[in-house]
Design an enzyme around this catalytic site. Structure first.
Site, PDB file in Angstrom:
ATOM      1  N   GLY A 122      -9.973   3.253  -0.026  1.00  0.00           N
ATOM      2  CA  GLY A 122     -11.271   3.322  -0.367  1.00  0.00           C
ATOM      3  C   GLY A 122     -11.843   1.835  -0.320  1.00  0.00           C
ATOM      4  N   CYS A 123     -11.239   0.851  -1.112  1.00  0.00           N
ATOM      5  CA  CYS A 123     -11.913  -0.252  -1.471  1.00  0.00           C
ATOM      6  C   CYS A 123     -11.602  -1.019  -0.132  1.00  0.00           C
ATOM      7  CB  CYS A 123     -10.872  -1.044  -2.498  1.00  0.00           C
ATOM      8  SG  CYS A 123     -10.961  -0.230  -3.830  1.00  0.00           S
ATOM      9  N   THR A 124     -10.856  -0.686   0.600  1.00  0.00           N
ATOM     10  CA  THR A 124     -10.630  -1.556   2.128  1.00  0.00           C
ATOM     11  C   THR A 124     -11.772  -1.045   2.852  1.00  0.00           C
ATOM     12  OG1 THR A 124      -8.305  -1.721   1.838  1.00  0.00           O
ATOM     13  CG2 THR A 124      -9.361  -1.923   3.859  1.00  0.00           C
TER      14      THR A 124
END
Length: 233
Positions: A127-129
Site C-alpha cells: 500500500g505504501c509503495t
C-alpha cells in the site's frame, strides 16, 4: 677377688633386646601438609591499591533489559515538544533526518514554496509503495505548482534510502522514529502511523489534510487541491 662371670642368660639379654629394637620399623617423620594459598585475582598494572576488588554481581535479564530500554520520561518529554497541528496552524520548527541521515528543520521547508507531507505506515510495503509511486509519477505536476513533496514515516533513514533507490522516488524522505511530528499532525496512534497527507502553503500554514486516505487516492487528491489553490490565486 675375681669378678663374677655373667650367666649365659644375662650375657644374652642385651643381644635379645638389641635385636628386638632393631626389628621394629623406623618411624618416619610426619610430612608437613601444605595448605593451598587462596587464589587471588591478578591485579592489572593500572589498578590502584585502594581499588575495590569486590567481584561484580551478575545482573538478571530483566535488569539488563531495563538498563538498555530507552528512558520513557525522556521520550515522553521529546514527544510533548510539539503541540497538535491543525488546519490554520503553522508548521513548527522541528529537526528530523532525511534518507541521507542529514538534519532537516521542517519549518524551513516552507520558506520558499508550499510543502506536502504524505505519511506512510511502513516503507516498501504494497500500500505504501502504491502511494509513494503515485506521488513519484505526478511529482513534476507538484513542482510546477511550486510545491515540494516529502514522504514522512517512522522508518530509519537507511530503510528509506533503500526504498527510494528501489522505486526511484524523486523526493526526499523524512524519518520520524519517535512519531513526534506524525503525532502532532494527528496521524500517530497506538505506535502506528495513519496513512494520510498534509498540505502547507508557502510560509508554513496548514491548509489541507486527509486522514486517513487510500493509497491510490492520496496523490490524486493532493494534486487536485494544489491546483485549486493556483486557480483561486
Amino acid at each position: 677377688m675375681a669378678p663374677r662371670a655373667k650367666s649365659t642368660t644375662e650375657a644374652a639379654e642385651p643381644i635379645r633386646r638389641s635385636s628386638r629394637i632393631s626389628a621394629q620399623p623406623k618411624s618416619e617423620p610426619a610430612k608437613e601438609v601444605k595448605k593451598a594459598a587462596p587464589r587471588t585475582k591478578k591485579r592489572s598494572a593500572d589498578e590502584g591499591d585502594g581499588e575495590d576488588t569486590t567481584p561484580a554481581v551478575k545482573k538478571s535479564k530483566a535488569e539488563e533489559a531495563a538498563a538498555e530500554a530507552p528512558d520513557t520520561e525522556e521520550s515522553n518529554e521529546k514527544a510533548a515538544q510539539l503541540a497538535s497541528i491543525d488546519v490554520g496552524d503553522t508548521l513548527p520548527s522541528f529537526t528530523l533526518q532525511n534518507e541521507k541521515g542529514e538534519d532537516v528543520d521542517v519549518a524551513t521547508l516552507s520558506a520558499e514554496k508550499g510543502v506536502i507531507f504524505f505519511l506512510v505506515p511502513k516503507a516498501d510495503t504494497p500500500g505504501c509503495t502504491t502511494q509513494a509511486c503515485g506521488f513519484r509519477d505526478t511529482y513534476p505536476d507538484f513542482t510546477a505548482q511550486n510545491f515540494a513533496v516529502y514522504c514522512l514515516s517512522a522508518d530509519s533513514p537507511n530503510a528509506q534510502s533503500k526504498w527510494q533507490t528501489k522505486k526511484e522516488l524523486p523526493y526526499p524522505l523524512l524519518s520520524d522514529p519517535q512519531r513526534v511530528l506524525i503525532t502532532a499532525l494527528g496521524a500517530g496512534e497506538g505506535g502506528k502511523t495513519k496513512r494520510s497527507h498534509f498540505i502547507f502553503e508557502k510560509g508554513g500554514k496548514l491548509v489541507e489534510k486527509k486522514i486517513p486516505v487510500k493509497p491510490a487516492d492520496s496523490p490524486k487528491l493532493a494534486l487536485e487541491y494544489v491546483k485549486s489553490i493556483a486557480a483561486a490565486a
